[in-house]
Design a protein around this motif. Structure first.
Motif, PDB file in Angstrom:
ATOM      1  N   LEU A 215       1.084  -1.445  -0.098  1.00  0.00           N
ATOM      2  CA  LEU A 215      -0.468   0.429   0.382  1.00  0.00           C
ATOM      3  C   LEU A 215       0.025   1.088   0.176  1.00  0.00           C
ATOM      4  O   LEU A 215       0.434   2.018   0.242  1.00  0.00           O
ATOM      5  CB  LEU A 215      -0.980  -0.008   1.017  1.00  0.00           C
ATOM      6  CG  LEU A 215      -2.131  -1.350   1.643  1.00  0.00           C
ATOM      7  CD1 LEU A 215      -2.930  -0.979   2.249  1.00  0.00           C
ATOM      8  CD2 LEU A 215      -2.495  -0.822   0.166  1.00  0.00           C
ATOM      9  N   GLY A 216       2.011   0.817   0.160  1.00  0.00           N
ATOM     10  CA  GLY A 216       3.077   2.274   0.257  1.00  0.00           C
ATOM     11  C   GLY A 216       3.524   2.452  -0.736  1.00  0.00           C
ATOM     12  O   GLY A 216       4.572   3.741  -0.856  1.00  0.00           O
ATOM     13  N   GLY A 217       3.894   1.646  -1.444  1.00  0.00           N
ATOM     14  CA  GLY A 217       3.854   2.204  -3.137  1.00  0.00           C
ATOM     15  C   GLY A 217       6.004   1.734  -3.673  1.00  0.00           C
ATOM     16  O   GLY A 217       6.493   2.250  -3.794  1.00  0.00           O
ATOM     17  N   GLY A 218       6.279   1.556  -2.082  1.00  0.00           N
ATOM     18  CA  GLY A 218       7.308   0.969  -1.734  1.00  0.00           C
ATOM     19  C   GLY A 218       8.055   3.047  -1.233  1.00  0.00           C
ATOM     20  O   GLY A 218       9.366   2.178  -0.407  1.00  0.00           O
ATOM     21  N   ARG A 219       7.119   3.389  -1.465  1.00  0.00           N
ATOM     22  CA  ARG A 219       7.820   5.162   0.437  1.00  0.00           C
ATOM     23  C   ARG A 219       7.883   4.425   1.219  1.00  0.00           C
ATOM     24  O   ARG A 219       8.499   5.297   1.995  1.00  0.00           O
ATOM     25  CB  ARG A 219       6.843   5.391  -0.757  1.00  0.00           C
ATOM     26  CG  ARG A 219       7.471   6.894  -1.947  1.00  0.00           C
ATOM     27  CD  ARG A 219       6.352   7.923  -2.060  1.00  0.00           C
ATOM     28  NE  ARG A 219       6.357   8.101  -3.799  1.00  0.00           N
ATOM     29  CZ  ARG A 219       5.622   7.494  -4.684  1.00  0.00           C
ATOM     30  NH1 ARG A 219       4.688   6.845  -4.330  1.00  0.00           N
ATOM     31  NH2 ARG A 219       5.892   7.838  -5.820  1.00  0.00           N
ATOM     32  N   VAL A 220       7.360   4.127   2.033  1.00  0.00           N
ATOM     33  CA  VAL A 220       7.114   3.694   3.152  1.00  0.00           C
ATOM     34  C   VAL A 220       8.127   2.464   3.491  1.00  0.00           C
ATOM     35  O   VAL A 220       8.094   1.401   3.480  1.00  0.00           O
ATOM     36  CB  VAL A 220       5.589   3.576   3.721  1.00  0.00           C
ATOM     37  CG1 VAL A 220       5.111   3.320   5.324  1.00  0.00           C
ATOM     38  CG2 VAL A 220       4.340   5.092   3.192  1.00  0.00           C
ATOM     39  N   MET A 221       9.294   3.116   4.799  1.00  0.00           N
ATOM     40  CA  MET A 221       9.382   1.948   5.170  1.00  0.00           C
ATOM     41  C   MET A 221       9.905   1.579   6.522  1.00  0.00           C
ATOM     42  O   MET A 221      10.205   3.009   6.920  1.00  0.00           O
ATOM     43  CB  MET A 221      11.352   2.230   4.005  1.00  0.00           C
ATOM     44  CG  MET A 221      11.607   0.769   3.807  1.00  0.00           C
ATOM     45  SD  MET A 221      13.415   1.447   3.334  1.00  0.00           S
ATOM     46  CE  MET A 221      13.567   2.810   1.551  1.00  0.00           C
TER      47      MET A 221
ATOM     48  N   ALA B 220       3.780   4.415  -8.306  1.00  0.00           N
ATOM     49  CA  ALA B 220       4.451   3.325  -7.365  1.00  0.00           C
ATOM     50  C   ALA B 220       5.745   2.263  -7.242  1.00  0.00           C
ATOM     51  O   ALA B 220       5.735   2.132  -9.057  1.00  0.00           O
ATOM     52  CB  ALA B 220       3.466   2.283  -7.967  1.00  0.00           C
ATOM     53  N   TRP B 221       6.803   1.771  -6.120  1.00  0.00           N
ATOM     54  CA  TRP B 221       7.571   0.903  -6.581  1.00  0.00           C
ATOM     55  C   TRP B 221       7.492  -0.179  -6.088  1.00  0.00           C
ATOM     56  O   TRP B 221       6.816  -0.278  -5.496  1.00  0.00           O
ATOM     57  CB  TRP B 221       8.609   2.186  -6.108  1.00  0.00           C
ATOM     58  CG  TRP B 221       9.514   3.230  -6.544  1.00  0.00           C
ATOM     59  CD1 TRP B 221       8.303   3.782  -5.363  1.00  0.00           C
ATOM     60  CD2 TRP B 221      10.840   3.001  -7.022  1.00  0.00           C
ATOM     61  NE1 TRP B 221       9.730   4.938  -6.142  1.00  0.00           N
ATOM     62  CE2 TRP B 221      10.344   5.399  -7.073  1.00  0.00           C
ATOM     63  CE3 TRP B 221      11.434   2.694  -8.073  1.00  0.00           C
ATOM     64  CZ2 TRP B 221      11.319   5.620  -8.178  1.00  0.00           C
ATOM     65  CZ3 TRP B 221      11.981   3.382  -8.908  1.00  0.00           C
ATOM     66  CH2 TRP B 221      12.156   4.707  -8.610  1.00  0.00           C
ATOM     67  N   TRP B 222       7.175  -1.134  -7.087  1.00  0.00           N
ATOM     68  CA  TRP B 222       6.495  -2.120  -6.900  1.00  0.00           C
ATOM     69  C   TRP B 222       7.352  -3.578  -6.833  1.00  0.00           C
ATOM     70  O   TRP B 222       8.792  -2.883  -6.537  1.00  0.00           O
ATOM     71  CB  TRP B 222       5.960  -3.215  -8.590  1.00  0.00           C
ATOM     72  CG  TRP B 222       6.478  -2.966  -9.235  1.00  0.00           C
ATOM     73  CD1 TRP B 222       6.957  -1.999 -10.466  1.00  0.00           C
ATOM     74  CD2 TRP B 222       7.807  -4.335 -10.378  1.00  0.00           C
ATOM     75  NE1 TRP B 222       8.142  -3.420 -11.329  1.00  0.00           N
ATOM     76  CE2 TRP B 222       8.444  -4.079 -10.914  1.00  0.00           C
ATOM     77  CE3 TRP B 222       7.929  -5.684  -9.573  1.00  0.00           C
ATOM     78  CZ2 TRP B 222       9.554  -4.550 -11.567  1.00  0.00           C
ATOM     79  CZ3 TRP B 222       9.234  -6.199  -9.852  1.00  0.00           C
ATOM     80  CH2 TRP B 222       9.527  -6.068 -11.154  1.00  0.00           C
TER      81      TRP B 222
END
Lengths: 268, 359
Positions: A215-221, B220-222
């Motif tokens: 759900l974070g699209g990779g941005r929320v680590m 979006a980073w998949w």
């Protein structure tokens, strides 16, 4: 050992073998070679500190939202008729039995640019462009709160149920307003439930993994993602162990702190 | 489809323990005497990535193996390097055969986690020399390429290179890329003008500087393989990098997606036998099955991932060929597993730090 403790023995042994032993081994891993180098890396490099900070920040926010949503729900379920309470339970428990992955994908369908929410909003003329709800912090928050809400509702429900109905009735009979009854009776008597729910939600949040990734699209680590990378991709188990140990200690510290603040009065 | 010949010749290959002789290219030839091979287990365990790949492997390889030898093939997933290491270290190896990522395979053989493949059982004479690693069986080729929505980019107006991908004025719209340094660092360098055969060793500074430019346009980073196709289908993005097989799957079903193959990043899918596997001989037999060109053709038609037995292309339907990365080898480049085996950790750290950077 007193005879009363015997029945607890199987559970204690289970914890010892399957929990304590692995944790101690993990700590051993993290000190491989007899140095604190991996801890120095975990606590010294900006990247890891920031991800730890992110993780606690998200966990705290999720806890707050779960409390805001969960308290009224738990309260209502505990005070309404049995029929409504059952319905409430179904709504709370059903998601708990559904795979996290499935629920996460369901949110992707709902929150997307062309998802259900955005289409409704645009058709209603409330917005012309889709609102970014997915692949960002908002998406992660919504998804995590949904997954963790039952862990907040159930302890609060239990706490409200334990209150003798005569007490609020007496207060009302003596002329206390609804708000006053809540602040002076319900809230203090449900603090334990609030505390238990918050700790559960907070601690479970810390280890979240798949929901932020999708759900974070990779941005929320979050830190679990980095630990997983170290275990599976980098195969740097000592460092993974050190990161886990830092997370563990920080969690205990927060737990201890929260306990100090939550119940100064009760002695059980 | 009649793929297997009804009769398989059995050739005697016991010669005082010397090398087997007279092995046909099609499948390993067995001796008539059962002394040559260890007793048949009830089952062997093959670990792979699961999903549609699992069902394609069952159709192309496992069913045939079970019929031929009467040994049940138990499938597990997912692929997990950490688990492989833990199994070998603890001496409790559940898998007889496991899929493994390219760079992981190289590291695993360096860490002595893998058994040697038995050349007497597995015939790889029709494989390119680069795909004959003694510990690693190259099972298939896949590539990371550009997938685009055909209703947004009509009549060949889509980006045709990484330079185009970076050109957000000429090709506007939300993009999706993998949340991983592999592929993206290479794409950035190529977009910045580095020839595709000169990207290694990777210049991190230059790559990340170029990635900075495209970052705001990647919505979006998949992180999982099916995301790119899904993001395109849901119109979350109009352009996505992704693995060719995942796009092929959508295209096969008539979805509004097409593939641009130019400057794609080729990788090989691999299988290996964990050291200490319970049935290494039968794991080798399974690899022999995976090497049969006709079976590889079945697999490629299902998923779009062709095998490396170069004969296998002869058995593929003409309609399928345009969707196989091996049809465009010249336009693409190979990801260097060797480079990542050395620099993967560093690349991952830099990538994470870059992802955390605001804007």
């Amino acid at each position: 050992m007193t005879t009363r403790a015997w029945p607890a023995l199987p559970a204690l042994i289970l914890l010892l073998v399957f929990f304590l032993f692995p944790v101690v081994r993990m700590l051993g891993f993290s000190l491989e070679g007899g140095t604190f180098d991996w801890y120095a890396k975990a606590l010294g490099e900006g990247l890891y500190l920031r991800v730890f900070w992110n993780t606690f920040e998200i966990a705290l926010l999720v806890t707050v939202f779960c409390l805001l949503l969960g308290y009224p729900l738990g309260f209502l379920m505990a005070t309404t008729t049995p029929g409504w309470a059952t319905l409430g339970f179904i709504f709370v428990l059903l998601p708990l039995w559904t795979s996290v992955l499935v629920r996460t994908y369901a949110w992707m369908v709902l929150l997307g640019r062309n998802g259900v929410f955005n289409r409704l909003l645009m058709e209603a003329g409330l917005t012309t462009d889709p609102i970014p709800l997915l692949h960002n912090f908002t998406g992660v928050l919504i998804g995590m709160v949904h997954v963790l809400l039952p862990y907040m509702v159930l302890p609060i429900y239990g706490a409200v149920r334990r209150i003798d109905p005569a007490i609020p009735a007496a207060a009302a009979g003596l002329g206390a307003s609804g708000g006053r009854i809540f602040w002076r009776i319900y809230l203090p008597l449900t603090l334990n439930g609030i505390f238990a729910g918050s700790v559960l939600v907070f601690v479970l949040s810390l280890g979240f993994f798949i929901t932020p990734a999708l759900l974070g699209g990779g941005r929320v680590m979050m830190i679990a993602v980095l630990i997983e990378q170290q275990v599976r991709e980098a195969l740097n188990w000592p460092f993974a162990a050190a990161l886990s140990a830092v997370l563990l200690v920080a969690t205990f510290a927060i737990y201890a702190l929260a306990q100090r603040f939550s119940q100064p009065e009760t002695t059980r | 489809m009649d793929i297997q010949r009804p009769h398989r010749r059995r050739v005697l290959s016991l010669l005082g323990g010397a090398a087997a002789v007279g092995v046909s290219g099609r499948a390993f030839a067995q001796t008539d005497s059962s002394r040559a091979e260890p007793p048949k287990p009830a089952q062997i365990v093959v670990n792979h990535s699961g999903g549609s790949m699992g069902s394609a492997m069952r159709k192309a390889f496992f069913n045939g193996f079970e019929k031929k030898y009467g040994i049940r093939v138990v499938e597990t997933s997912p692929v997990d390097f950490g688990k492989l290491r833990a199994m070998v270290d603890s001496g409790n190896v559940e898998w007889d055969l496991t899929e493994i990522g390219g760079q992981d395979a190289i590291r695993a053989s360096k860490m002595n986690l893998l058994d040697k493949i038995d050349p007497k059982v597995v015939d790889r004479s029709k494989y390119p020399p680069t795909a004959q690693n003694p510990h690693v069986f190259a099972s298939s080729v896949y590539t990371t390429i550009i997938g685009y929505r055909t209703d947004v980019f009509k009549g060949g107006t889509h980006p045709k290179s990484w330079a185009d991908w970076w050109d957000v004025k000429k090709f506007p719209g939300a993009r999706s890329m993998r949340n991983h340094p592999t592929d993206n660092l290479e794409f950035a360098l190529i977009a910045d003008g580095v020839p595709k055969d000169k990207v290694y060793p990777i210049d991190f500074d230059r790559a990340f500087k170029k990635l900075d430019q495209v970052k705001p346009h990647v919505t979006a980073w998949w992180s999982t393989g099916q995301q790119p196709a899904q993001l395109l289908l849901d119109k979350e993005v109009v352009l996505a990098t992704g693995w060719n097989g995942r796009f092929y799957d959508v295209i096969k079903k008539g979805g509004p997606i097409e593939i641009e193959w130019n400057e794609g990043a080729l990788k090989q899918g691999s299988f290996a036998i964990p050291r200490g596997a319970k049935n290494p001989y039968w794991a080798n037999k399974m690899l022999a099955e995976l090497a049969i060109p006709q079976q590889q053709a079945v697999y490629a038609s299902e998923l779009g991932y062709p095998g490396l037995n170069l004969e296998s292309l002869n058995f593929v339907d003409a309609k399928v060929k345009p969707y196989l990365p091996t049809a465009y080898l010249d336009k693409q480049f190979w990801i260097s597993d060797e480079w990542y085996a050395e620099n993967g950790t560093k690349a991952a750290e830099l990538w994470n730090a870059w992802m955390l950077k605001k804007a």
